[in-house]
Design a protein around this motif. Sequence first.
Motif, PDB file in Angstrom:
ATOM      1  N   ILE A  23      35.367  39.533  38.209  1.00  0.00           N
ATOM      2  CA  ILE A  23      35.208  39.788  39.644  1.00  0.00           C
ATOM      3  C   ILE A  23      35.050  41.280  39.892  1.00  0.00           C
ATOM      4  CG2 ILE A  23      36.352  39.653  41.890  1.00  0.00           C
ATOM      5  CD1 ILE A  23      37.686  37.029  40.790  1.00  0.00           C
ATOM      6  N   LEU A  24      35.894  42.100  39.262  1.00  0.00           N
ATOM      7  CA  LEU A  24      35.789  43.551  39.420  1.00  0.00           C
ATOM      8  C   LEU A  24      34.435  44.061  38.939  1.00  0.00           C
ATOM      9  CD1 LEU A  24      39.316  44.788  38.353  1.00  0.00           C
ATOM     10  CD2 LEU A  24      38.336  44.794  40.645  1.00  0.00           C
ATOM     11  N   TYR A  25      33.966  43.534  37.835  1.00  0.00           N
ATOM     12  CA  TYR A  25      32.666  43.928  37.293  1.00  0.00           C
ATOM     13  C   TYR A  25      31.559  43.634  38.311  1.00  0.00           C
ATOM     14  CZ  TYR A  25      28.600  44.060  34.214  1.00  0.00           C
ATOM     15  OH  TYR A  25      27.374  44.332  33.665  1.00  0.00           O
ATOM     16  N   ALA A  26      31.594  42.459  38.907  1.00  0.00           N
ATOM     17  CA  ALA A  26      30.579  42.078  39.900  1.00  0.00           C
ATOM     18  C   ALA A  26      30.668  42.970  41.136  1.00  0.00           C
ATOM     19  CB  ALA A  26      30.753  40.612  40.290  1.00  0.00           C
ATOM     20  N   ILE A  27      31.882  43.265  41.592  1.00  0.00           N
ATOM     21  CA  ILE A  27      32.062  44.122  42.761  1.00  0.00           C
ATOM     22  C   ILE A  27      31.563  45.530  42.470  1.00  0.00           C
ATOM     23  CG2 ILE A  27      33.770  45.231  44.270  1.00  0.00           C
ATOM     24  CD1 ILE A  27      35.432  42.637  44.017  1.00  0.00           C
ATOM     25  N   PHE A  61      42.604  43.925  48.336  1.00  0.00           N
ATOM     26  CA  PHE A  61      43.159  43.769  46.985  1.00  0.00           C
ATOM     27  C   PHE A  61      42.169  44.232  45.924  1.00  0.00           C
ATOM     28  CE2 PHE A  61      45.538  42.170  43.522  1.00  0.00           C
ATOM     29  CZ  PHE A  61      44.678  41.473  42.697  1.00  0.00           C
ATOM     30  N   TYR A  62      40.938  43.741  45.984  1.00  0.00           N
ATOM     31  CA  TYR A  62      39.967  44.097  44.960  1.00  0.00           C
ATOM     32  C   TYR A  62      39.510  45.548  45.083  1.00  0.00           C
ATOM     33  CZ  TYR A  62      40.037  39.464  43.080  1.00  0.00           C
ATOM     34  OH  TYR A  62      40.457  38.309  42.481  1.00  0.00           O
ATOM     35  N   LEU A  63      39.406  46.072  46.288  1.00  0.00           N
ATOM     36  CA  LEU A  63      39.064  47.492  46.439  1.00  0.00           C
ATOM     37  C   LEU A  63      40.169  48.375  45.873  1.00  0.00           C
ATOM     38  CD1 LEU A  63      37.379  47.623  49.961  1.00  0.00           C
ATOM     39  CD2 LEU A  63      36.282  47.796  47.718  1.00  0.00           C
ATOM     40  N   SER A  64      41.422  47.972  46.042  1.00  0.00           N
ATOM     41  CA  SER A  64      42.519  48.767  45.485  1.00  0.00           C
ATOM     42  C   SER A  64      42.470  48.753  43.957  1.00  0.00           C
ATOM     43  CB  SER A  64      43.878  48.267  45.987  1.00  0.00           C
ATOM     44  OG  SER A  64      44.227  47.043  45.404  1.00  0.00           O
ATOM     45  N   LEU A  65      42.102  47.622  43.350  1.00  0.00           N
ATOM     46  CA  LEU A  65      41.967  47.559  41.892  1.00  0.00           C
ATOM     47  C   LEU A  65      40.837  48.461  41.408  1.00  0.00           C
ATOM     48  CD1 LEU A  65      42.461  43.752  41.112  1.00  0.00           C
ATOM     49  CD2 LEU A  65      44.095  45.614  40.790  1.00  0.00           C
ATOM     50  N   ILE A  66      39.745  48.459  42.135  1.00  0.00           N
ATOM     51  CA  ILE A  66      38.608  49.319  41.773  1.00  0.00           C
ATOM     52  C   ILE A  66      39.020  50.778  41.874  1.00  0.00           C
ATOM     53  CG2 ILE A  66      36.347  50.146  42.544  1.00  0.00           C
ATOM     54  CD1 ILE A  66      35.723  47.203  43.225  1.00  0.00           C
ATOM     55  N   ASN A  67      39.715  51.153  42.937  1.00  0.00           N
ATOM     56  CA  ASN A  67      40.134  52.538  43.117  1.00  0.00           C
ATOM     57  C   ASN A  67      41.089  52.981  42.027  1.00  0.00           C
ATOM     58  OD1 ASN A  67      38.549  52.952  45.388  1.00  0.00           O
ATOM     59  ND2 ASN A  67      40.142  52.242  46.773  1.00  0.00           N
ATOM     60  N   LYS A  68      41.926  52.085  41.529  1.00  0.00           N
ATOM     61  CA  LYS A  68      42.853  52.417  40.438  1.00  0.00           C
ATOM     62  C   LYS A  68      42.119  52.694  39.140  1.00  0.00           C
ATOM     63  CE  LYS A  68      46.821  49.844  42.160  1.00  0.00           C
ATOM     64  NZ  LYS A  68      47.695  48.680  41.947  1.00  0.00           N
ATOM     65  N   ARG A  69      40.968  52.062  38.944  1.00  0.00           N
ATOM     66  CA  ARG A  69      40.210  52.220  37.712  1.00  0.00           C
ATOM     67  C   ARG A  69      39.420  53.529  37.688  1.00  0.00           C
ATOM     68  NH1 ARG A  69      36.875  47.049  36.376  1.00  0.00           N
ATOM     69  NH2 ARG A  69      37.339  47.537  34.230  1.00  0.00           N
ATOM     70  N   GLN A  70      39.215  54.123  38.844  1.00  0.00           N
ATOM     71  CA  GLN A  70      38.381  55.331  38.915  1.00  0.00           C
ATOM     72  C   GLN A  70      39.178  56.574  38.662  1.00  0.00           C
ATOM     73  OE1 GLN A  70      36.396  55.071  42.684  1.00  0.00           O
ATOM     74  NE2 GLN A  70      35.089  53.438  41.979  1.00  0.00           N
TER      75      GLN A  70
END
Length: 70
Positions: A23-27, A61-70
Amino acid sequence: MQQSRVKEGISGKHFKFKETEEILYAIENLKNSNIKPYPECASWAKEKFQQEKVWDNYLKFYLSLINKRQ
């Protein structure tokens, strides 16, 4: 038989349950792209299911996960 909540390729994309990496990859791909493949998906989901808070929380939720990865 339960009706699908996503029309594959029309209102969104199906993912296996708890496949957060996929899901993160697609986002991230969509975030980094100028292509908007499902421009009406958010409004379609909100209108169809009338659960704005649920969908907004998924987004947060998913935006917060993306921001943590950056």
